[in-house]
Design an enzyme around this catalytic site. Sequence first.
Site, PDB file in Angstrom:
ATOM      1  N   TYR A 208      28.465   1.802 -38.588  1.00 60.64           N
ATOM      2  CA  TYR A 208      29.413   0.972 -39.393  1.00 60.64           C
ATOM      3  C   TYR A 208      28.896  -0.177 -39.915  1.00 60.64           C
ATOM      4  CZ  TYR A 208      32.733   4.868 -38.271  1.00 60.64           C
ATOM      5  OH  TYR A 208      33.344   6.135 -37.960  1.00 60.64           O
TER       6      TYR A 208
ATOM      7  N   HIS B 102      43.162   5.625 -42.204  1.00 63.69           N
ATOM      8  CA  HIS B 102      42.015   5.764 -41.544  1.00 63.69           C
ATOM      9  C   HIS B 102      41.188   4.407 -40.904  1.00 63.69           C
ATOM     10  CE1 HIS B 102      41.767  10.069 -42.256  1.00 63.69           C
ATOM     11  NE2 HIS B 102      42.844   9.990 -41.382  1.00 63.69           N
TER      12      HIS B 102
ATOM     13  N   LEU C 171      37.047  17.533 -57.265  1.00 62.46           N
ATOM     14  CA  LEU C 171      35.576  18.136 -58.225  1.00 62.46           C
ATOM     15  C   LEU C 171      35.781  19.735 -58.085  1.00 62.46           C
ATOM     16  CD1 LEU C 171      33.341  16.846 -59.275  1.00 62.46           C
ATOM     17  CD2 LEU C 171      32.104  17.363 -57.192  1.00 62.46           C
ATOM     18  N   GLU C 172      36.278  20.057 -57.000  1.00 57.33           N
ATOM     19  CA  GLU C 172      36.296  21.529 -56.969  1.00 57.33           C
ATOM     20  C   GLU C 172      37.532  21.917 -56.103  1.00 57.33           C
ATOM     21  OE1 GLU C 172      32.776  22.004 -54.622  1.00 57.33           O
ATOM     22  OE2 GLU C 172      33.615  21.222 -52.946  1.00 57.33           O
TER      23      GLU C 172
ATOM     24  N   ALA D 287      36.661  12.569 -60.668  1.00 61.03           N
ATOM     25  CA  ALA D 287      37.529  11.660 -60.649  1.00 61.03           C
ATOM     26  C   ALA D 287      37.569  10.673 -61.683  1.00 61.03           C
ATOM     27  CB  ALA D 287      37.656  11.100 -59.189  1.00 61.03           C
TER      28      ALA D 287
END
Length: 233
Positions: free
Chosen positions: A57, A110, A203-204, A220
């Site tokens: 992190y 998150h 994207l998909e 995006a």
Amino acid sequence: MIDQTKSIVILTGAGISAESGIDTFRDAGGLWEQHKVEDVATPEGFARDPDLVLGFYDMRRAALEQVEPNAAHRALARLEREFDGDLLLITQNVDDLHERGGSGQVLHMHGELKSALCLSCEMRSPWNAPMIDRPQCPICQAPSLRPDVVWFGEMPYQMERIYTALSGCDLFVSIGTSGAVYPAAGFVQEARASGARTLELNLEPSEGSHHFTQSRHGPASVLVPQWVDQTLD
Ligand code: BJW
């Protein structure tokens, strides 16, 4: 579209920051190909090897200095400024690119790389420094800080507020997320159950693509500004 739309909930994932240069998790070459998820994104992994997790992190927090928000982040900030209704922007991302793109209200379900959680006093503090050397908590001074992020098996932040917004929205838009991680992956069904229209911009096709009433596929940085333009027209 906007005439009937009074309340929008937007969920973003790693795909919205991909064109800024931040790795996604599950795409080819993504973070989970480079690191074992059970080692770096679970409380058990942290208990086993805190240095590995703090280093992971620290590296990602430092990398934020090298990236900039892209056109998709900026378009959502414009929507926040110009949309005449309720807007809740929920992100699963721990980066700060929505804020740096101009969004004022962002719900980080998150957690955030630039926040520390103290295991001693349980308080959260703004944080923008390494943790590997066990710095002191700014509140209680204990050397017990961990990244303020939500790992597997932990409860995401502000779930009550999120479910309330999903039950009252008339449009739910999911941007740049694979739909592989719950509870976020279930938001589309919550919104639909309350009668909302649902739109995927990715994207998909994501794992949950079939749950959406409409899907648009592409980067995006192209799709989000287009959708915001149409919405504000
Ligand atoms: C582009 C693009 C471009 C690329 N343009 N698009 C079975 C059923 C249901 C649940 C569970 C289950 N077994 C276990 C669970 C629970 C578990 C879970 O979901 N596990 C799954 C593996 C099944 N979930 C949890 O433990 C969560 N807590 C929980 O459930 O608590 C109990 C609870 C009960 C009731 C209510 C509420 C809660 C916690 C999950 C924590 C996730 N943490 C992480 C790490 C955060 C810190 C960090 O960043 O390190 O969060 S994991 C990781 O995945 C990170 C992300 O936020 C999350 C989602 O990833 P995301 O954003 O979707 O990224 P990708 O890489 O997967 O996808 C990117 C997408 O972008 C792709 O589709 C690309 O195509 C696209 N893309 N470039 C547009 N330019």
